[in-house]
Write an enzyme that holds these catalytic residues in place. Sequence first.
Site, PDB file in Angstrom:
ATOM      1  CD  GLU B  73       1.912 -10.898  -1.114  1.00 23.43           C
ATOM      2  OE1 GLU B  73       1.821 -10.016  -0.221  1.00 23.43           O
ATOM      3  OE2 GLU B  73       1.786 -10.638  -2.328  1.00 23.43           O
ATOM      4  CG  PHE B 135       6.953  -3.950 -12.743  1.00 26.57           C
ATOM      5  CD1 PHE B 135       6.924  -2.874 -11.861  1.00 26.57           C
ATOM      6  CD2 PHE B 135       5.848  -4.779 -12.797  1.00 26.57           C
ATOM      7  CE1 PHE B 135       5.816  -2.624 -11.062  1.00 26.57           C
ATOM      8  CE2 PHE B 135       4.733  -4.541 -12.003  1.00 26.57           C
ATOM      9  CZ  PHE B 135       4.707  -3.465 -11.131  1.00 26.57           C
ATOM     10  CD  GLN B 136       4.796  -6.645  -9.160  1.00 32.70           C
ATOM     11  OE1 GLN B 136       4.397  -7.627  -9.766  1.00 32.70           O
ATOM     12  NE2 GLN B 136       4.057  -5.997  -8.266  1.00 32.70           N
ATOM     13  CE  LYS B 185       4.339 -13.290 -18.303  1.00 30.78           C
ATOM     14  NZ  LYS B 185       4.223 -11.877 -18.715  1.00 30.78           N
ATOM     15  CG  MET B 493       8.293  -9.591  26.664  1.00 30.48           C
ATOM     16  SD  MET B 493       8.051 -10.259  28.330  1.00 30.48           S
ATOM     17  CE  MET B 493       7.430 -11.904  27.950  1.00 30.48           C
TER      18      MET B 493
END
Lengths: 174, 582
Positions: B73, B135-136, B185, B493
């Site tokens: 993502e 969940f999630q 949802k 760097m």
Amino acid sequence: MNRRHIISVLVENHFGVLARISSLIAGRGFNIDSLTVGETEDPTVSRMTIVTRGDEQIIEQITKQLNRLIDVIKVTDMTECAHVERELVLIKVAAPTAQTRTEVVQVVDVFRARVVDMSTATLTIEITGDSEKVDAFIEMIEPFGIKEMARTGSVAMGRERNGRASRGAETRVA
Amino acid sequence: MADSGTVKTADNRAFWRRDMEGKECTGAEILVECIIREGVDLMFGYPGGVVLKVFDELYARRDQIRVVLPRHEQAGVHAADGWAKVTGKVGTVFVTSGPGVTNAVTGIATAQMDSVPLVVFTGQVSRDLIGSDAFQETDAIGVTRPIVKHSYMIERPQDIARIVRQAYYIASTGRPGVVLVDVPKNVTFEKAVFEWPETVSIRSYKPTTEGHPKSIQRLADAIAESKRPYLYVGGGVVMANASDHLLELVNKTNIPVTTTLMALGAFPGTHPLFAGMPGMHGSKLANICFQECDLVIAVGARFDDRVTGKLSAFAPKAKIAHVDIDPSSIKKTVKVDYPVVGDAHWVLRELNKVVKPRQPNEWNRMFAEMKETHWFRYRPSTEVMRPQYVIEKIYEMTKGDAIISTEVGQIQMWAAQFYKFDKPRRWLTSGGLGTMGYGFPAAIGAQFAAPDAMVIDIAGDGSIQMNIQELTTVVENRLPVKVVILNNGYLGMVRQWQEFFYDRHYSSSVIGGLPDFAKVADAFGAKGLTARTHDDVVPVLEEGLAHPGPVFMDFHINPEENVFPMVPAGKALDEMQEEEWA
């Protein structure tokens, strides 16, 4: 120069707006003395009153950053105009003897505060006023022994003269 | 390639489902319809449990809107960011709840810091489960609050159309940024009557686009009085598509110009009045000009600490003018004498109407003289492969016409120093947040935006490994993205700072176990090439850039190469360290 400023913020009365404002203040490292929030005459709008300290640049940044939030409708620095400020404080003070009770009540009378509850060992006092008055009262009552204190934080409103509002420094740039 | 900066939103009214208007539709149907009506024909999306109803609708509408699957993502958000920078339009991302959101966080923060317009849709568990550690489940609004311009949770399907309209409006107007829309949802299943709001109006959000004529006049007067004016141009000029007005202003007034890291290309890199990038690794010329000028005219820039160096010693002889669309940017770190709140395009156009022409003077003569000696340079070598040489060759071979994205660190600075950009929207880099792993996915977004353009990601061996999985995305989508890895075996760097300031203790900056990047590319189905010596540079670039598909080019550069000049953190701009010419 570090001065005390009362910043009045009109915001959309949505879920989550208080979180946005407090998160902004914390995230930018601004110090605040108090923050209050409540509905206004328009139920879709809430007023937040923020008391903070800082020099001109810090206050300018605070007001600009607040203005940047999408849910903020208007930001006004009340310190820049004639205004009325009030805070309500509840103080539970130790007063185990008749003697101390009398002394506490004397202080309460002088400051036009009120005793709102009483027990054998304590008095609970309500005081409203601007920050100077409240601070002076607390200073007087402290030696008796403050058991508990709850402060609402300040709210403020611009004064009006002959039907004309005294306007604060509105910082929305337009 | 696309005529950058002038891309118009495609009129896709033919794709609109007019039959939905006034009818009961599911939240998913309304949501996808609204996204299409915002002119979106491509989004980066990663599905998951709570967004399946939406992805089902996206499947039904696949002829009208393309969904590209990144492999992480974070990469999806960076890809949308690269796409948005090249097209000038709002990028769209759709991720699922929980880990979908947290993975996207780095991408969101990156885009927000660089004022890139994105709308990120995040799935959320059903309304009745919110707050139950389902969940999630993640509090997406809470997690992202400090790193977005604004966010919404859609509570009812009848609010979808209004919120989507506001989201795209807020993302693209004022100082652009990221708007997050959290979609529970249940809302995607529930039904509401679809109504499309023709206009957007938000009483608490009215960005100031039109600079005040009086402040613009004051700025014009200040320029007329100045003996040594200096333009300091930031990313806002790119965002506002104001490059043409900037060039007109310079042609009229002969004021030298520095462009920040974010603004490379906003002013032609080959113009005689271009001072290069300023700041920590900027040109000596650009930095000396700050210290010597009597008027800094900042346009769409924000006086970042990497630009100003030690603030108390910044531009000591100058008055400061600051044009910015974001009032909070003005006087945030420096005192400003001539503030102008407004869109760079508007303000520069109006300024050009009132500013007096200015003839080149002593300041211009000094500038031209210093440009000879105070420009970026490095000691050429055939013994070792110098990264600056690689960038120079890329510039020559692409005739300065490629879209360049970068990862972060030394390679980012060399790319900024040695590739000259003549046009805006061809330079994609994470300037504010400094996100390693940005460049490769941003290049993917850019290639979607400009399919025929040469798109090159300049990477290091450390940063390319932060989103190397996107090789699958480029291979799957046949994107001819070129990745140039300047491989020194270090987090360069970090190593440079350790060399200068930490007694050469190379703590965790040595990258052990490096893979053969050419073979990695090969395993994914892309082309892999390796340049081991100075003499390999040109042949490898020629072969790699000519290849019609995706390529990894692994350049084994001089390992302990440093970026010069360098203003150490906390020092003044004229306290620069330069490469030793032993």
